[in-house]
Motif scaffolding. Structure first.
Motif, mmCIF file in Angstrom:
data_model
loop_
_atom_site.group_PDB
_atom_site.id
_atom_site.type_symbol
_atom_site.label_atom_id
_atom_site.label_comp_id
_atom_site.label_asym_id
_atom_site.label_seq_id
_atom_site.Cartn_x
_atom_site.Cartn_y
_atom_site.Cartn_z
ATOM 1 N N THR A 70 0.848 -1.200 0.000
ATOM 2 C CA THR A 70 0.000 0.000 0.000
ATOM 3 C C THR A 70 0.882 1.249 0.000
ATOM 4 N N ASN B 210 -1.029 -0.513 -4.414
ATOM 5 C CA ASN B 210 -2.175 0.372 -4.183
ATOM 6 C C ASN B 210 -1.720 1.748 -3.723
ATOM 7 N N SER B 211 -2.365 2.779 -4.247
ATOM 8 C CA SER B 211 -2.358 4.110 -3.639
ATOM 9 C C SER B 211 -3.517 4.870 -4.251
ATOM 10 N N ARG B 212 -3.774 6.058 -3.699
ATOM 11 C CA ARG B 212 -4.904 6.843 -4.222
ATOM 12 C C ARG B 212 -4.730 7.154 -5.694
ATOM 13 N N SER B 213 -3.488 7.461 -6.087
ATOM 14 C CA SER B 213 -3.263 8.029 -7.422
ATOM 15 C C SER B 213 -2.474 7.112 -8.340
ATOM 16 N N PRO C 173 -5.976 1.383 -7.775
ATOM 17 C CA PRO C 173 -6.105 2.710 -7.191
ATOM 18 C C PRO C 173 -7.213 2.760 -6.146
ATOM 19 N N GLY C 174 -7.045 3.673 -5.197
ATOM 20 C CA GLY C 174 -8.082 3.873 -4.186
ATOM 21 C C GLY C 174 -7.477 4.294 -2.866
ATOM 22 N N ASP C 175 -8.267 5.027 -2.082
ATOM 23 C CA ASP C 175 -7.844 5.506 -0.769
ATOM 24 C C ASP C 175 -8.040 4.383 0.241
ATOM 25 N N ASP D 10 -10.807 4.097 2.832
ATOM 26 C CA ASP D 10 -12.146 3.649 2.450
ATOM 27 C C ASP D 10 -12.197 2.137 2.658
ATOM 28 N N VAL E 227 -11.826 -0.316 -0.184
ATOM 29 C CA VAL E 227 -10.587 -0.390 -0.976
ATOM 30 C C VAL E 227 -9.709 -1.551 -0.517
ATOM 31 N N GLN F 187 -8.919 11.484 9.088
ATOM 32 C CA GLN F 187 -7.972 11.163 8.015
ATOM 33 C C GLN F 187 -6.854 10.250 8.519
ATOM 34 N N VAL G 143 -6.548 6.152 7.482
ATOM 35 C CA VAL G 143 -5.466 5.503 6.730
ATOM 36 C C VAL G 143 -4.670 4.559 7.624
#
Length: 235
Positions: free
Chosen positions: A10, A34-37, A50-52, A55, A58, A98, A102
């Motif tokens: 991640t 995996n990462s958000r971007s 991809p994905g936060d 969440d 994810v 936040q 995470v």
């Protein structure tokens, strides 16, 4: 059945995570990154998701896609993390959501599913990336929410290591000092170097090498490996 080992990483789009994806490929693993971007990889041995990770859906999706593509999960590195240094009374509810989202919820969702997959496979290895600030609070770096969340990861590392020691799953943590990554502007490097007894910041390779060591150390579990230039020992 696929015999190639599979590592999930991640926070894999830059810095330590991107270097870890490369290191696991060199070890012969397929990698789920995996990462958000994160963007698709040209390497057929790397699946990007991809994905936060905060969440809950994810973490589930990352492991589901790992199993759908490669059929197994052998290693998970919980590298994604949020660090916000503020005086304790300045943290907002949004900061709390936040950081815990995470660092804790993201860890929980992806690790629970990864361990379930490892049990099906007869074993595996989880590594949590934490911070040496949990061991040596620093008046110059107020970071209560880092300690709250990453300290929890250090504790759960030992708990899970013991829970699964008899079933072939090892769980370790790497506890970095301050690492030279895109998160830290170059102008801050001299000051940050001074926060380490050895007088320098860590390099991404210092953390990657520690995780590669743990990957190949079958007798090591429940370990919190400090890679922090001596910070946890004193100052």
């Amino acid at each position: 059945m696929n015999t190639q080992k599979v590592a999930v990483v991640t926070g894999a789009s830059q810095g330590i995570g991107a270097a870890l994806a490369e290191a696991y490929r060199k070890l012969g693993y397929a990698v789920v990154a995996n990462s958000r971007s994160i963007t698709p990889s040209g390497d057929a041995g790397i699946l990007t998701v991809p994905g936060d990770i905060a969440d809950p859906a994810v973490g589930a999706r990352v492991i589901e896609q790992a199993l759908a593509r490669f059929g197994r999960v052998d290693a998970l590195v919980n590298n994604a993390g949020v660090f916000v240094a503020k005086p304790f009374t300045d943290y907002t509810g949004a900061d709390f959501e936040q950081i815990t989202g995470v660092n804790l919820r993201g860890f929980f969702e992806v690790t629970q599913r990864a361990i379930a997959a490892m049990l099906e496979n007869g074993g595996g290895h989880v590594v949590n990336v934490t911070t040496s600030l949990t061991d040596h609070a620093n008046s110059a770096v107020p970071s209560a929410l880092a300690s709250l969340t990453k300290g929890g990861l250090n504790s759960v590392t030992k708990s899970l290591a013991i829970e699964y020691a008899g079933r072939g799953i090892r769980v370790n943590a790497v506890s970095p000092g301050i690492i030279r990554t895109p998160m830290h502007p170059a102008g801050t490097h001299d000051a940050l170097a001074g926060l380490h007894p050895v007088g320098r910041m860590g390099d991404v390779s210092d953390i990657v090498d520690a995780i590669v060591y743990l990957e190949g150390a079958p007798f090591v579990t429940g370990e919190i490996l400090h890679v922090d230039g001596g910070q946890s020992a004193g100052h």
